[in-house]
Design an enzyme around this catalytic site. Structure first.
Site, PDB file in Angstrom:
ATOM      1  CG  ASP A  20      -2.040  -1.202   1.272  1.00 26.03           C
ATOM      2  OD1 ASP A  20      -2.287  -1.419  -0.029  1.00 26.03           O
ATOM      3  OD2 ASP A  20      -2.325  -1.611   2.250  1.00 26.03           O
ATOM      4  CG  ASP A  30      -6.711  -1.773  -1.647  1.00 25.03           C
ATOM      5  OD1 ASP A  30      -6.971  -2.938  -2.009  1.00 25.03           O
ATOM      6  OD2 ASP A  30      -5.941  -1.517  -1.085  1.00 25.03           O
TER       7      ASP A  30
END
Length: 165
Positions: free
Chosen positions: A119, A137
């Site tokens: 991330d 995401d």
């Protein structure tokens, strides 16, 4: 033109999402140290974080079994989405499924290859940080949102004979 040829652009979109996701994750992984943070604006940072769990780091500290659990879910969901995209769908549904498929494959690839998801997008406001996330995401959330909108629109699905291209 056969039915599969009419559907190829939806599969192509999923592949583009997958490639963009993997390219950005690989770039972050190769060029920044783990834990790196770069302030971009007063509400946004680029970071390098690892997430062994699911959304919002769900089950991140579960001891390792969650890697295979989430990978299995992603594979089953991806297979289901591939099959759904072959069916007659409204354009917004097909867009939704394509985005979710590309994102699911991106995060599944991370879990299989790295054991975690990378991330790097960190939004925050007055000390409150939204959990860091990535392109996969965003595609999954955008696809899910579009799917809800498509279901609220209530239009009937096209049949194979009158399906939009």
């Amino acid at each position: 033109m056969n039915h599969l040829a009419k559907k190829l652009h939806w599969y192509a979109l999923a592949i583009v999402v997958f490639i963009a996701d993997q390219a950005t994750k690989s770039y972050i992984d190769a060029t920044t140290p783990l834990g790196w943070l770069h302030k971009v604006t007063s509400f946004f940072n680029l970071v390098h974080m690892l997430n062994p769990g699911a959304a919002f780091s769900f089950l991140a500290g579960a001891g390792g079994w969650q890697r295979w659990f989430f990978l299995g879910i992603a594979i089953v969901v991806s297979a289901w989405l591939v099959l759904q995209l072959y069916r007659p769908l409204r354009k917004l549904e097909a867009l939704s499924y394509s985005l979710i498929l590309g994102g699911a494959l991106g995060n599944a690839f991370d879990r299989a290859l790295r054991g975690h998801v990378i991330d790097y997008l960190d939004f925050h406001l007055h000390g409150w940080h939204w959990p860091a996330f990535n392109i996969a995401d965003m595609a999954i959330m955008g696809g899910a949102t579009a799917l809800v909108i498509a279901s609220l629109m209530g239009e009937e699905r096209p049949t194979a004979a009158n399906e939009p291209r």
